[in-house]
Design a protein around this motif. Sequence first.
Motif, PDB file in Angstrom:
ATOM      1  N   VAL A  25       0.962  -1.175   0.285  1.00 31.75           N
ATOM      2  CA  VAL A  25      -0.139  -0.060  -0.158  1.00 31.75           C
ATOM      3  C   VAL A  25       0.830   1.113   0.024  1.00 31.75           C
ATOM      4  CG1 VAL A  25      -1.685   1.098   1.410  1.00 31.75           C
ATOM      5  CG2 VAL A  25      -1.560  -1.141   1.322  1.00 31.75           C
ATOM      6  N   THR A  26       0.890   2.221  -1.071  1.00 33.27           N
ATOM      7  CA  THR A  26       1.504   3.054  -0.979  1.00 33.27           C
ATOM      8  C   THR A  26       0.675   4.420  -0.756  1.00 33.27           C
ATOM      9  OG1 THR A  26       0.872   3.580  -3.504  1.00 33.27           O
ATOM     10  CG2 THR A  26       2.840   2.366  -3.019  1.00 33.27           C
ATOM     11  N   PHE A  27       2.210   5.035   0.238  1.00 37.83           N
ATOM     12  CA  PHE A  27       1.260   6.536   0.721  1.00 37.83           C
ATOM     13  C   PHE A  27       2.115   7.550   0.945  1.00 37.83           C
ATOM     14  CE2 PHE A  27       2.770   3.418   4.054  1.00 37.83           C
ATOM     15  CZ  PHE A  27       3.432   4.065   4.529  1.00 37.83           C
ATOM     16  N   VAL A  41      -1.617  -3.610   6.559  1.00 39.56           N
ATOM     17  CA  VAL A  41      -2.778  -3.059   6.718  1.00 39.56           C
ATOM     18  C   VAL A  41      -3.906  -3.922   6.927  1.00 39.56           C
ATOM     19  CG1 VAL A  41      -3.874  -1.234   5.381  1.00 39.56           C
ATOM     20  CG2 VAL A  41      -1.461  -1.614   5.239  1.00 39.56           C
ATOM     21  N   ILE A  44      -8.440   0.684   5.471  1.00 37.28           N
ATOM     22  CA  ILE A  44      -8.200   2.188   4.924  1.00 37.28           C
ATOM     23  C   ILE A  44      -8.856   3.461   5.351  1.00 37.28           C
ATOM     24  CG2 ILE A  44      -6.824   3.980   3.293  1.00 37.28           C
ATOM     25  CD1 ILE A  44      -6.029   1.167   2.141  1.00 37.28           C
ATOM     26  N   ARG A  92      -5.878   9.933   4.672  1.00 43.99           N
ATOM     27  CA  ARG A  92      -6.455   9.211   5.728  1.00 43.99           C
ATOM     28  C   ARG A  92      -5.844   8.275   7.137  1.00 43.99           C
ATOM     29  NH1 ARG A  92      -9.216  10.798   2.489  1.00 43.99           N
ATOM     30  NH2 ARG A  92      -9.810   9.597   0.686  1.00 43.99           N
ATOM     31  N   LEU A  94      -4.341   4.704   8.538  1.00 39.78           N
ATOM     32  CA  LEU A  94      -4.454   3.288   7.873  1.00 39.78           C
ATOM     33  C   LEU A  94      -4.068   2.129   9.224  1.00 39.78           C
ATOM     34  CD1 LEU A  94      -1.335   3.633   5.574  1.00 39.78           C
ATOM     35  CD2 LEU A  94      -3.257   2.638   4.203  1.00 39.78           C
ATOM     36  N   THR A  96      -3.170  -0.676  11.019  1.00 32.52           N
ATOM     37  CA  THR A  96      -1.971  -1.779  11.152  1.00 32.52           C
ATOM     38  C   THR A  96      -1.565  -1.939  12.095  1.00 32.52           C
ATOM     39  OG1 THR A  96       0.092  -2.288   9.743  1.00 32.52           O
ATOM     40  CG2 THR A  96       0.188  -0.050  11.033  1.00 32.52           C
ATOM     41  N   THR A 111      -1.621   9.054   7.827  1.00 32.29           N
ATOM     42  CA  THR A 111      -0.947   9.568   6.414  1.00 32.29           C
ATOM     43  C   THR A 111      -1.350  11.054   5.478  1.00 32.29           C
ATOM     44  OG1 THR A 111       0.560   8.786   4.880  1.00 32.29           O
ATOM     45  CG2 THR A 111      -1.773   7.964   4.851  1.00 32.29           C
ATOM     46  N   ARG A 113      -1.774  10.973   2.210  1.00 34.12           N
ATOM     47  CA  ARG A 113      -2.891  10.328   1.430  1.00 34.12           C
ATOM     48  C   ARG A 113      -2.450   8.643   1.447  1.00 34.12           C
ATOM     49  NH1 ARG A 113      -0.741  12.124  -4.427  1.00 34.12           N
ATOM     50  NH2 ARG A 113       1.031  12.408  -3.233  1.00 34.12           N
ATOM     51  N   VAL A 114      -3.363   7.951   0.730  1.00 34.92           N
ATOM     52  CA  VAL A 114      -3.098   7.209   0.658  1.00 34.92           C
ATOM     53  C   VAL A 114      -3.354   6.958  -1.266  1.00 34.92           C
ATOM     54  CG1 VAL A 114      -3.757   4.294   0.718  1.00 34.92           C
ATOM     55  CG2 VAL A 114      -4.143   5.775   2.400  1.00 34.92           C
TER      56      VAL A 114
END
Length: 177
Positions: A25-27, A41, A44, A92, A94, A96, A111, A113-114
């Motif tokens: 998952v990139t953010f 994760v 979200i 957002r 996350l 986890t 974070t 933004r995801v």
Amino acid sequence: MISMTASSAMTQPEEARPAEAPPVVTFAAGEMLYALPVERVQEILDLRPIAPLPNAPAHLLGLCDVRGTGVPVVDLRSLLGLPPAEDTGHSRILVTWVESASARHVVGLKTERVIEVTMLDDGRMQHMSSADMLNWTDTAVMGIGKRNGAFVTLLDIDRLMDPSRLGLADMRSGVLQ
């Protein structure tokens, strides 16, 4: 005298060779891209009210409700040493999990933004084995990869949230102390 061919001089040490990267998952935080393995994760979430905790460290924003359970929310920017930023419609949380010596803890990571669930370019990442040579010992980095040609830092969430790294006494009942 030791003789070396050009090809052997240019080979990378075993630990510096790219390794297979898991789906991620990139953010974003600031202008940088980060990632966590998808398996870490749980979900979200859109931003939601966060109840502050008295005398909490700066990185611990407080608790948010996730289906009736109070989940500690940590500010990614603070953990990474970045200055605070205003929340936006893209911010957002996350959700986890973090593994400590004694248990598994659910933690929200706020974070900016995801971006996406994806694979890194070529499905590869490079471990940071040369970091010691550079006198850089931030062990919270699992590796570096690329997505669409841009660098992505794969975070080691267990090390990033390690109480000894954060200067915290311990983790109890799923809440960072």
